[in-house]
Design an enzyme around this catalytic site. Sequence first.
Site, short mmCIF file in Angstrom:
data_model
loop_
_atom_site.label_atom_id
_atom_site.label_comp_id
_atom_site.label_asym_id
_atom_site.label_seq_id
_atom_site.Cartn_x
_atom_site.Cartn_y
_atom_site.Cartn_z
N ASP A 296 0.95 -1.02 -0.14
CA ASP A 296 -0.03 0.15 -0.01
C ASP A 296 0.84 1.20 0.08
OD1 ASP A 296 -2.80 1.07 0.67
OD2 ASP A 296 -1.40 2.19 1.91
N TYR B 85 2.65 9.93 -0.07
CA TYR B 85 3.38 9.18 0.80
C TYR B 85 4.96 9.58 0.18
CZ TYR B 85 -0.27 6.38 2.82
OH TYR B 85 -1.39 6.01 3.32
N LYS C 10 -2.90 5.97 -4.23
CA LYS C 10 -4.03 6.83 -3.90
C LYS C 10 -3.66 8.33 -4.40
CE LYS C 10 -4.04 4.47 0.53
NZ LYS C 10 -2.58 4.36 1.02
N HIS D 213 -8.05 8.99 -2.21
CA HIS D 213 -7.51 9.03 -0.47
C HIS D 213 -8.39 9.60 0.31
CE1 HIS D 213 -3.19 8.99 1.31
NE2 HIS D 213 -4.11 8.63 2.23
N SER E 274 5.41 -1.37 9.23
CA SER E 274 6.81 -1.51 10.24
C SER E 274 8.11 -1.15 9.62
CB SER E 274 6.88 -2.92 10.95
OG SER E 274 8.08 -2.76 11.70
#
Length: 277
Positions: A43, A48, A73, A106, A229
Amino acid sequence: MTLTVSANGAEIPAIGFGTWELRGETCRQMVTRALDAGYRHIDTAAMYANEREVGDAIRDHVTAREDIFLTTKVWYTDVGDGALQRSAEASLEKLGIDKVDLLLIHWPSPSVPFDEQIRALCKARRQGLAAHIGISNFPSDLVEAAMRHASEPLVANQVEYHPYLDQRAVHAACRKHGLALVAYSPIDRGQVLQEAVIEEIAEEKEKTPAQIVLRWHIQQEGVVAIPRSSRAERVEENIDIHDFALTPQEMGRISALARPDGRRIDPQWAPRWDAAA
Ligand SMILES: NC(=O)c1ccc[n+]([C@@H]2O[C@H](COP(=O)([O-])OP(=O)(O)OC[C@H]3O[C@@H](n4cnc5c(N)ncnc54)[C@H](OP(=O)(O)O)[C@@H]3O)[C@@H](O)[C@H]2O)c1
């Protein structure tokens, strides 16, 4: 091999790898580690600022492109007709691929006419920019509205979801229309992991608290979770949840952690949310 959720023609791996805040070399390395660990769902988002690194990691990995479900997105300022397609094209250029598996709005835009946003999204699919399309941060009434305006199947609504946040209304709307509910912040950024109930179940099952919460997600019908993570051992831990099951009673005890102030992500452009439990 992770389970998949079938949603209006899409087969979405039930555990995906979230990449928000992963940048540069860390992002490239962690996506590689995720693919090594068996994730087949990644994703990302235009917002980002890591699509190049995500694309590099996917292209350089031994796993065939068609075996990876890749989501990106379009940011909410770019959801008008024309702007949305240009954003999707820019994402493809950065990712270095010709089509994403899933393209999401988004956030619903408070300023672009709602029907225009959904029509532009559908057009992007018809133009071949994405195999599937969907929405993110849409409460149940906007899921209904999106379904009324969509001329192409919508396959997912990605929303904040973890044990502190009751999302029954959105989940029901997604189930009614066959959309997957993709849970973001699925472990509430680690904050839910110290709950006594979670720790107790983890001890009984000889699993970690994160594994218990992620298992709770994927045992719900049509729910997918996308933990993130930056630590390789946790990347592996978070997908290693297929050799045990929670009982209905354990599921209920975890769901009972929901509280009225459970929502964390609520920016000023957010829509009117469903009422909390
Ligand atoms: N559509 C949207 O508007 C939206 C909004 C937010 C997020 N998302 C997507 O959802 C993904 C996941 O959400 P998120 O990043 O907000 O939160 P999250 O996955 O719930 O939590 C990530 C945090 O938990 C820690 N963590 C991960 N695994 C752990 C484990 N096994 N044990 C203990 N701590 C652990 C991580 O720290 P370490 O890095 O130190 O391990 C990180 O700080 C994002 O990356 C993004 O792709 C979408």
